[in-house]
Design an enzyme around this catalytic site. Structure first.
Site, PDB file in Angstrom:
ATOM      1  N   LYS A   1      37.410  41.520  39.623  1.00 48.64           N
ATOM      2  CA  LYS A   1      36.612  41.805  38.424  1.00 48.64           C
ATOM      3  C   LYS A   1      36.855  40.686  37.411  1.00 48.64           C
ATOM      4  O   LYS A   1      36.327  39.599  37.585  1.00 48.64           O
ATOM      5  CB  LYS A   1      36.997  43.174  37.843  1.00 48.64           C
ATOM      6  CG  LYS A   1      37.223  44.264  38.889  1.00 48.64           C
ATOM      7  CD  LYS A   1      35.945  44.777  39.504  1.00 48.64           C
ATOM      8  CE  LYS A   1      36.185  45.758  40.649  1.00 48.64           C
ATOM      9  NZ  LYS A   1      37.112  46.844  40.416  1.00 48.64           N
TER      10      LYS A   1
ATOM     11  N   PHE B   1      39.466  55.775  38.189  1.00 47.77           N
ATOM     12  CA  PHE B   1      38.565  55.115  39.130  1.00 47.77           C
ATOM     13  C   PHE B   1      38.667  55.797  40.499  1.00 47.77           C
ATOM     14  O   PHE B   1      39.686  56.412  40.806  1.00 47.77           O
ATOM     15  CB  PHE B   1      38.949  53.629  39.225  1.00 47.77           C
ATOM     16  CG  PHE B   1      38.007  52.828  40.074  1.00 47.77           C
ATOM     17  CD1 PHE B   1      36.689  52.648  39.691  1.00 47.77           C
ATOM     18  CD2 PHE B   1      38.438  52.260  41.271  1.00 47.77           C
ATOM     19  CE1 PHE B   1      35.819  51.917  40.479  1.00 47.77           C
ATOM     20  CE2 PHE B   1      37.563  51.518  42.055  1.00 47.77           C
ATOM     21  CZ  PHE B   1      36.255  51.349  41.667  1.00 47.77           C
ATOM     22  N   ASP B   2      37.615  55.696  41.313  1.00 48.93           N
ATOM     23  CA  ASP B   2      37.594  56.485  42.561  1.00 48.93           C
ATOM     24  C   ASP B   2      38.736  56.152  43.525  1.00 48.93           C
ATOM     25  O   ASP B   2      39.332  57.057  44.099  1.00 48.93           O
ATOM     26  CB  ASP B   2      36.227  56.420  43.263  1.00 48.93           C
ATOM     27  CG  ASP B   2      35.775  55.013  43.597  1.00 48.93           C
ATOM     28  OD1 ASP B   2      36.336  54.052  43.049  1.00 48.93           O
ATOM     29  OD2 ASP B   2      34.842  54.862  44.401  1.00 48.93           O
TER      30      ASP B   2
ATOM     31  N   TYR C   1      54.972  30.232  53.491  1.00 49.94           N
ATOM     32  CA  TYR C   1      55.164  31.681  53.616  1.00 49.94           C
ATOM     33  C   TYR C   1      55.969  32.223  52.436  1.00 49.94           C
ATOM     34  O   TYR C   1      55.643  33.277  51.885  1.00 49.94           O
ATOM     35  CB  TYR C   1      55.899  31.990  54.934  1.00 49.94           C
ATOM     36  CG  TYR C   1      55.923  33.459  55.273  1.00 49.94           C
ATOM     37  CD1 TYR C   1      54.986  34.002  56.146  1.00 49.94           C
ATOM     38  CD2 TYR C   1      56.870  34.316  54.709  1.00 49.94           C
ATOM     39  CE1 TYR C   1      54.996  35.353  56.457  1.00 49.94           C
ATOM     40  CE2 TYR C   1      56.881  35.670  55.003  1.00 49.94           C
ATOM     41  CZ  TYR C   1      55.950  36.182  55.886  1.00 49.94           C
ATOM     42  OH  TYR C   1      55.959  37.515  56.185  1.00 49.94           O
TER      43      TYR C   1
ATOM     44  N   ALA D   1      41.380  46.273  35.719  1.00 54.14           N
ATOM     45  CA  ALA D   1      40.335  45.444  36.330  1.00 54.14           C
ATOM     46  C   ALA D   1      39.484  44.701  35.297  1.00 54.14           C
ATOM     47  O   ALA D   1      39.168  43.530  35.465  1.00 54.14           O
ATOM     48  CB  ALA D   1      39.454  46.320  37.216  1.00 54.14           C
TER      49      ALA D   1
ATOM     50  N   HIS E   1      31.440  58.521  49.766  1.00 52.98           N
ATOM     51  CA  HIS E   1      30.222  57.810  49.377  1.00 52.98           C
ATOM     52  C   HIS E   1      30.001  56.521  50.152  1.00 52.98           C
ATOM     53  O   HIS E   1      28.874  56.079  50.329  1.00 52.98           O
ATOM     54  CB  HIS E   1      30.227  57.526  47.868  1.00 52.98           C
ATOM     55  CG  HIS E   1      31.421  56.768  47.401  1.00 52.98           C
ATOM     56  ND1 HIS E   1      32.669  57.328  47.326  1.00 52.98           N
ATOM     57  CD2 HIS E   1      31.569  55.474  47.001  1.00 52.98           C
ATOM     58  CE1 HIS E   1      33.526  56.416  46.888  1.00 52.98           C
ATOM     59  NE2 HIS E   1      32.890  55.286  46.683  1.00 52.98           N
TER      60      HIS E   1
ATOM     61  N   ASP F   1      45.217  50.456  34.383  1.00 53.33           N
ATOM     62  CA  ASP F   1      44.359  50.030  35.487  1.00 53.33           C
ATOM     63  C   ASP F   1      43.461  48.976  34.847  1.00 53.33           C
ATOM     64  O   ASP F   1      42.544  49.297  34.100  1.00 53.33           O
ATOM     65  CB  ASP F   1      43.571  51.242  36.011  1.00 53.33           C
ATOM     66  CG  ASP F   1      42.668  50.875  37.174  1.00 53.33           C
ATOM     67  OD1 ASP F   1      42.547  49.681  37.491  1.00 53.33           O
ATOM     68  OD2 ASP F   1      42.072  51.799  37.761  1.00 53.33           O
TER      69      ASP F   1
HETATM   70  C1  LIG Z   1      37.602  47.897  41.328  1.00 46.74           C
HETATM   71  C2  LIG Z   1      38.566  48.756  40.673  1.00 46.74           C
HETATM   72  C3  LIG Z   1      39.701  49.226  41.362  1.00 46.74           C
HETATM   73  C4  LIG Z   1      39.956  48.948  42.830  1.00 46.74           C
HETATM   74  O1  LIG Z   1      40.021  47.602  43.103  1.00 46.74           O
HETATM   75  P1  LIG Z   1      39.535  46.953  44.489  1.00 46.74           P
HETATM   76  O2  LIG Z   1      39.826  45.509  44.278  1.00 46.74           O
HETATM   77  O3  LIG Z   1      38.100  47.261  44.666  1.00 46.74           O
HETATM   78  O4  LIG Z   1      40.366  47.544  45.566  1.00 46.74           O
HETATM   79  C5  LIG Z   1      40.569  50.040  40.668  1.00 46.74           C
HETATM   80  N1  LIG Z   1      40.342  50.366  39.383  1.00 46.74           N
HETATM   81  C6  LIG Z   1      39.279  49.925  38.699  1.00 46.74           C
HETATM   82  C7  LIG Z   1      39.077  50.308  37.278  1.00 46.74           C
HETATM   83  C8  LIG Z   1      38.358  49.105  39.321  1.00 46.74           C
HETATM   84  O5  LIG Z   1      37.277  48.698  38.639  1.00 46.74           O
END
Ligand SMILES: *Cc1c(COP(=O)(O)O)cnc(C)c1O
Length: 465
Positions: free
Chosen positions: A258, A124-125, A72, A217, A450, A215
């Protein structure tokens, strides 16, 4: 004779997939209320819905899972991951989370409050969702070239420094908790940000005392584009480029699904101890104790290994060349696609593909449905459905681009699959004038609609007259 390109891996395990008939697909998509998120995976032949968490792990990642420490607190897997993040990004502080949006939730809980503004290149969304959920707003400062799919620009993810500076001048520092630079910029088509731009954004932000968060990813794909497109980087390793990129940030959120090539996971990494301490409180409430935060020990081990593999040039070259292979095929068939090709996906320009369908009838979604019916290929709409309604006026927001995104999972499909996708789109393109109308919404959620939206075919009022 020059040897052709081939992938830098071979296949050790396979997963059967099944073709279906057009009649089956028409039934299934209707039952799914014309929302591709509602399809079952076995109703899909080639799944290009997302490259998120859909990649194939390596034998080394699977092997590292067996060494996972499920303690843990203070698990060796946590320290293993902490070291991997330090090696790759240089950040000393890190918090594991169950995925990228959880990292956003935790970090923004500490930093973003009502009335704030968060500038960036097309957010990103989920990022935008987490900002707007806190009654703050995201301000898009992407360069104009990004919004024209016919313009060739090597770094369409770049931030327009004039737009950014005007935000810094208009609002007080207290109103701007950070600028978010998305690398690569997902929403504008997987387009990279140049090293020069990252440095300029950092310098400008420091001048105004604003925090820079990446951000991240697809940070490794961004580094590949810097290596192959930006002057002065051709002889740098990906890992060196990544280290320089992160030297222009104060912290990062990561969706490990990603570029870290795992099926689930995320994290926050930070330079500042103070922000780390604040965020750690929220991590404990929302995710779990700070040494696991929503991840099992085995998953943290696979992630540590994935960060290393994902920043190797040979792997990135295999991936990005496969994406370009699909893009090139589509171009040869005359299908309008965004150029230059992005790192993780090919974006079909739905407005140019179906110019006679009005945006009010969700043109990119219409194209996504047609492609599914044609060959069981699942892509995703990046258009009006995704753009959602304005939180203040509740009016539909019509983005400049209506795109069908074909995201390629990492190390998963072969180029034969890409050939099927390209041929299917060509067939739809050849009969595009027979597609007369789009869709209308019959049900939608108040935020991130969506994922669950329900649609039905649009019927002209005058029809049958
Ligand atoms: C996928 C993504 C996110 C969100 O990540 P999740 O793992 O799907 O929650 C945030 N920003 C970018 C640029 C992404 O491609």
């Amino acid at each position: 004779m020059e040897l052709p390109f081939a992938e830098s891996y071979k296949i050790k395990m396979v997963e059967p997939i099944r073709k279906s008939t057009r009649e089956e697909r028409e039934r299934w998509i209707k039952k799914a209320n014309y929302n591709l998120f509602n399809l079952r995976s076995n109703q899909v032949f080639i799944d290009l819905l997302t490259d998120s968490g859909t990649g194939a792990m390596s034998d080394r990642q699977w092997a590292s899972m067996m060494l996972g420490d499920e303690s843990y607190a203070g698990a060796s897997s946590y320290y293993n991951l902490k070291q991997a993040i330090k090696n790759i990004t240089g950040f000393d502080y890190f918090l594991p989370t169950h995925q990228g949006r959880a990292a956003e939730n935790v970090l923004f809980s500490a930093l973003v409050s009502e009335g704030n503004v968060v500038p960036g290149n097309t957010h990103f969304d989920t990022t935008k969702g987490h900002i707007e959920f806190r009654k703050a707003s995201a301000i898009d400062c992407t360069i104009e070239e990004a919004f024209d799919t016919t313009v060739d620009h090597p770094f369409k993810g770049n931030i327009d420094l004039n737009k950014l500076e005007s935000v810094y001048l208009k609002y007080t520092n207290e109103q701007i908790p950070m600028v978010i630079v998305t690398v690569t910029c997902n929403s504008s088509g997987g387009q990279p940000v140049s090293m020069e731009n990252l440095k300029d954004v950092y310098d400008l932000s420091k001048k105004y005392g604003i925090r820079v968060i990446f951000d991240s990813a697809r940070f490794a794909e961004n580094a590949y584009f810097i290596k192959t497109r930006e002057q002065g980087y051709a002889h740098h390793t990906i890992k060196d480029i990544v280290a320089e990129m992160f030297s222009y940030a104060d912290g990062m959120t990561m969706s490990s699904k990603k570029d870290a090539i795992v099926n689930m996971g995320g994290f926050i990494a930070l330079k500042e101890e103070e922000v780390f301490k604040q965020a750690a409180q929220y991590n404990i409430i929302y995710e779990g104790f700070i040494t696991y935060g929503g991840m099992s020990g085995r998953d943290m081990n696979a992630l540590a290994q994935g960060l290393d593999e994902g920043t190797e040039f040979d792997y990135l070259e295999s991936r990005i060349k496969q994406v370009a292979y699909l893009g090139q095929k589509l171009k040869e068939y005359g299908v309008p696609v965004q150029e230059p090709f992005g790192g993780h996906a090919i974006f079909v320009d739905a407005k140019r593909f179906l110019p006679h369908i009005p945006v009010e009838q969700y043109v990119a979604q219409t194209l996504a449905i047609e492609l599914y019916k044609e060959a069981g290929v699942r892509g995703v709409e990046i258009g009006t459905l995704l753009a959602d309604r304005d939180p203040a006026t509740r009016e539909n927001r019509y983005p400049k681009l209506e795109l069908l995104r074909l995201a390629i999972p990492r190390r998963t499909y072969t180029n034969n699959h890409m050939d099927v996708v390209a041929a299917a789109l060509k067939n739809v393109y050849d009969r595009r004038n027979d597609i007369k109308t789009g869709y209308k919404i019959i049900n939608e959620a108040p935020i991130l609609r969506h994922f669950t939206v329900e649609l039905e075919p649009y019927v002209k009022e005058s029809m049958g007259v």
